[in-house]
Design an enzyme around this catalytic site. Structure first.
Site, PDB file in Angstrom:
ATOM      1  N   ASP A  10       0.862  -1.188   0.000  1.00 10.33           N
ATOM      2  CA  ASP A  10       0.000   0.000   0.000  1.00 10.33           C
ATOM      3  C   ASP A  10       0.898   1.239   0.000  1.00 10.33           C
ATOM      4  O   ASP A  10       1.691   1.430   0.927  1.00 10.33           O
ATOM      5  CB  ASP A  10      -0.859  -0.060   1.268  1.00 10.33           C
ATOM      6  CG  ASP A  10      -1.795   1.131   1.419  1.00 10.33           C
ATOM      7  OD1 ASP A  10      -1.617   2.137   0.699  1.00 10.33           O
ATOM      8  OD2 ASP A  10      -2.687   1.047   2.269  1.00 10.33           O
ATOM      9  N   ILE A  11       0.773   2.083  -0.999  1.00 13.44           N
ATOM     10  CA  ILE A  11       1.674   3.234  -1.123  1.00 13.44           C
ATOM     11  C   ILE A  11       1.511   4.212   0.042  1.00 13.44           C
ATOM     12  O   ILE A  11       2.448   4.920   0.391  1.00 13.44           O
ATOM     13  CB  ILE A  11       1.482   3.935  -2.498  1.00 13.44           C
ATOM     14  CG1 ILE A  11       2.685   4.833  -2.811  1.00 13.44           C
ATOM     15  CG2 ILE A  11       0.169   4.713  -2.551  1.00 13.44           C
ATOM     16  CD1 ILE A  11       2.747   5.281  -4.266  1.00 13.44           C
ATOM     17  N   GLY A  32      -9.358   4.205  -5.472  1.00 10.84           N
ATOM     18  CA  GLY A  32      -8.006   3.680  -5.668  1.00 10.84           C
ATOM     19  C   GLY A  32      -6.966   4.369  -4.799  1.00 10.84           C
ATOM     20  O   GLY A  32      -7.194   4.644  -3.618  1.00 10.84           O
ATOM     21  N   VAL A  33      -5.792   4.638  -5.394  1.00 12.18           N
ATOM     22  CA  VAL A  33      -4.692   5.291  -4.691  1.00 12.18           C
ATOM     23  C   VAL A  33      -5.148   6.652  -4.149  1.00 12.18           C
ATOM     24  O   VAL A  33      -4.838   7.025  -3.010  1.00 12.18           O
ATOM     25  CB  VAL A  33      -3.503   5.494  -5.659  1.00 12.18           C
ATOM     26  CG1 VAL A  33      -2.428   6.358  -5.020  1.00 12.18           C
ATOM     27  CG2 VAL A  33      -2.918   4.154  -6.077  1.00 12.18           C
ATOM     28  N   ASP A  34      -5.867   7.371  -4.955  1.00 13.90           N
ATOM     29  CA  ASP A  34      -6.339   8.715  -4.617  1.00 13.90           C
ATOM     30  C   ASP A  34      -7.165   8.682  -3.324  1.00 13.90           C
ATOM     31  O   ASP A  34      -6.913   9.451  -2.377  1.00 13.90           O
ATOM     32  CB  ASP A  34      -7.188   9.210  -5.796  1.00 13.90           C
ATOM     33  CG  ASP A  34      -7.355  10.715  -5.815  1.00 13.90           C
ATOM     34  OD1 ASP A  34      -6.757  11.397  -4.977  1.00 13.90           O
ATOM     35  OD2 ASP A  34      -8.097  11.199  -6.698  1.00 13.90           O
ATOM     36  N   SER A 122      -2.602   4.911 -13.874  1.00 16.04           N
ATOM     37  CA  SER A 122      -3.579   4.561 -14.930  1.00 16.04           C
ATOM     38  C   SER A 122      -3.960   3.080 -15.000  1.00 16.04           C
ATOM     39  O   SER A 122      -4.791   2.712 -15.827  1.00 16.04           O
ATOM     40  CB  SER A 122      -3.118   5.005 -16.332  1.00 16.04           C
ATOM     41  OG  SER A 122      -3.231   6.415 -16.485  1.00 16.04           O
ATOM     42  N   THR A 123      -3.366   2.220 -14.140  1.00 15.42           N
ATOM     43  CA  THR A 123      -3.627   0.779 -14.304  1.00 15.42           C
ATOM     44  C   THR A 123      -4.822   0.269 -13.497  1.00 15.42           C
ATOM     45  O   THR A 123      -5.089  -0.931 -13.494  1.00 15.42           O
ATOM     46  CB  THR A 123      -2.397  -0.063 -13.905  1.00 15.42           C
ATOM     47  OG1 THR A 123      -2.110   0.168 -12.512  1.00 15.42           O
ATOM     48  CG2 THR A 123      -1.191   0.288 -14.749  1.00 15.42           C
ATOM     49  N   TYR A 126      -8.478   3.559 -14.535  1.00 13.85           N
ATOM     50  CA  TYR A 126      -8.261   4.008 -15.923  1.00 13.85           C
ATOM     51  C   TYR A 126      -7.853   2.881 -16.888  1.00 13.85           C
ATOM     52  O   TYR A 126      -7.583   3.133 -18.064  1.00 13.85           O
ATOM     53  CB  TYR A 126      -7.252   5.160 -15.948  1.00 13.85           C
ATOM     54  CG  TYR A 126      -7.801   6.482 -15.429  1.00 13.85           C
ATOM     55  CD1 TYR A 126      -9.153   6.640 -15.117  1.00 13.85           C
ATOM     56  CD2 TYR A 126      -6.973   7.587 -15.253  1.00 13.85           C
ATOM     57  CE1 TYR A 126      -9.655   7.848 -14.645  1.00 13.85           C
ATOM     58  CE2 TYR A 126      -7.475   8.805 -14.787  1.00 13.85           C
ATOM     59  CZ  TYR A 126      -8.816   8.928 -14.484  1.00 13.85           C
ATOM     60  OH  TYR A 126      -9.301  10.133 -14.024  1.00 13.85           O
TER      61      TYR A 126
HETATM   62  N1  AR6 Z   1      -1.233   1.522  -2.957  1.00 19.07           N
HETATM   63  C1  AR6 Z   1      -0.612   1.177  -4.114  1.00 19.07           C
HETATM   64  N2  AR6 Z   1      -1.271   0.880  -5.243  1.00 19.07           N
HETATM   65  C2  AR6 Z   1      -2.612   0.948  -5.206  1.00 19.07           C
HETATM   66  C3  AR6 Z   1      -3.349   1.315  -4.049  1.00 19.07           C
HETATM   67  C4  AR6 Z   1      -2.593   1.607  -2.880  1.00 19.07           C
HETATM   68  N3  AR6 Z   1      -3.168   1.972  -1.731  1.00 19.07           N
HETATM   69  N4  AR6 Z   1      -4.681   1.302  -4.354  1.00 19.07           N
HETATM   70  C5  AR6 Z   1      -4.781   0.936  -5.653  1.00 19.07           C
HETATM   71  N5  AR6 Z   1      -3.541   0.703  -6.160  1.00 19.07           N
HETATM   72  P1  AR6 Z   1      -6.024   3.714  -9.504  1.00 19.07           P
HETATM   73  P2  AR6 Z   1      -5.818   5.142 -12.080  1.00 19.07           P
HETATM   74  C6  AR6 Z   1      -3.146   0.321  -7.534  1.00 19.07           C
HETATM   75  O1  AR6 Z   1      -7.394   3.260  -9.831  1.00 19.07           O
HETATM   76  O2  AR6 Z   1      -6.007   3.892 -12.841  1.00 19.07           O
HETATM   77  C7  AR6 Z   1      -9.277   7.400  -8.872  1.00 19.07           C
HETATM   78  O3  AR6 Z   1     -10.655   7.376  -8.647  1.00 19.07           O
HETATM   79  C8  AR6 Z   1      -4.222  -0.258  -8.421  1.00 19.07           C
HETATM   80  O4  AR6 Z   1      -4.326  -1.676  -8.222  1.00 19.07           O
HETATM   81  O5  AR6 Z   1      -5.747   4.204  -8.142  1.00 19.07           O
HETATM   82  O6  AR6 Z   1      -4.746   6.102 -12.498  1.00 19.07           O
HETATM   83  C9  AR6 Z   1      -8.776   8.778  -9.253  1.00 19.07           C
HETATM   84  O7  AR6 Z   1      -9.472   9.795  -8.571  1.00 19.07           O
HETATM   85  C10 AR6 Z   1      -3.687   0.077  -9.799  1.00 19.07           C
HETATM   86  O8  AR6 Z   1      -2.716  -0.887 -10.217  1.00 19.07           O
HETATM   87  O9  AR6 Z   1      -5.544   4.915 -10.504  1.00 19.07           O
HETATM   88  C11 AR6 Z   1      -9.041   8.811 -10.723  1.00 19.07           C
HETATM   89  O10 AR6 Z   1     -10.376   9.141 -10.999  1.00 19.07           O
HETATM   90  C12 AR6 Z   1      -2.933   1.392  -9.591  1.00 19.07           C
HETATM   91  O11 AR6 Z   1      -2.751   1.515  -8.173  1.00 19.07           O
HETATM   92  C13 AR6 Z   1      -8.765   7.398 -11.167  1.00 19.07           C
HETATM   93  O12 AR6 Z   1      -8.989   6.589 -10.010  1.00 19.07           O
HETATM   94  C14 AR6 Z   1      -3.666   2.630 -10.103  1.00 19.07           C
HETATM   95  O13 AR6 Z   1      -5.055   2.496  -9.852  1.00 19.07           O
HETATM   96  C15 AR6 Z   1      -7.353   7.202 -11.614  1.00 19.07           C
HETATM   97  O14 AR6 Z   1      -7.207   5.888 -12.106  1.00 19.07           O
END
Ligand code: AR6
Length: 169
Positions: A10-11, A32-34, A122-123, A126
């Site tokens: 978890d980042i 997600g991360v956000d 983006s993975t 997105y």
């Molecule tokens: N730590 C590390 N990696 C993570 C975590 C975490 N806590 N949570 C998810 N991932 P995403 P995007 C991975 O969806 O595709 C949001 O709603 C996840 O498995 O966070 O760029 C934003 O507000 C994936 O491999 O970002 C935007 O609307 C990667 O992080 C949209 O999502 C990115 O997944 C951005 O989408």
């Protein structure tokens, strides 16, 4: 010389000078991360994001760009928000994904950050395919001219970790 390291997890649990957020243009949070960054980092991050929207980024942060805020209660000095492109099967948006890494490192250099933790931008929501995202991430970081000493890719699950590990071997 920038060293690339990999961590599975978890980042928001990482300690680094800067933690990169896979944000959206609104800068006002999401899943997600956000979502995880705003939850664990607390309200100070959102407060600065709102200030950015009220000043330089009235229309939001464009895809491929990056901007820094406080990291709130995270173990970091800054969060660098970047907006990845949504995956498209019909349009090549790889330059925008590469731009996220380049611009985040440029902002890190401006701040004087030496260690920067990145998610796989983006993975998730997105939908960018992990193999291609890993290729773009690693190639772009390797080509970047930056004073950042460590770029740490933090991959949420083992499958993503393995994809990145094969890339940097
Ligand atoms: N730590 C590390 N990696 C993570 C975590 C975490 N806590 N949570 C998810 N991932 P995403 P995007 C991975 O969806 O595709 C949001 O709603 C996840 O498995 O966070 O760029 C934003 O507000 C994936 O491999 O970002 C935007 O609307 C990667 O992080 C949209 O999502 C990115 O997944 C951005 O989408």
């Amino acid at each position: 010389m920038t060293t690339i390291t990999l961590v599975q997890g978890d980042i928001t649990r990482q300690s680094a000078d800067a933690i990169v957020n896979a944000a959206n243009s609104s800068l006002l949070g999401g899943g997600g991360v956000d979502g995880a960054i705003h939850r664990r980092g607390g309200p100070a991050i959102l407060a600065e994001c709102r200030d950015l929207r009220a000043s330089h980024y009235g229309k939001g942060l464009p895809t491929g760009q990056a901007v820094a805020t406080t990291a709130g209660e995270l173990e970091a000095s800054w969060v660098i928000h970047t907006v990845g492109p949504v995956w498209s099967a019909t349009e090549d948006r790889a330059h925008l994904l590469a731009s996220c890494y380049r611009e985040a490192l440029r902002v890190a250099d401006e701040l004087g950050a030496r260690t920067v933790a990145f998610p796989a931008v983006s993975t998730g929501v997105y939908r960018w395919p992990m193999e291609d995202a890993a290729r773009i991430a690693v190639e772009t970081v390797r080509a970047a001219e930056t004073a950042v000493e460590e770029v740490r890719f933090v991959l949420f699950d083992e499958a993503a970790y393995e994809v990145f590990a094969r890339r940097i071997r």
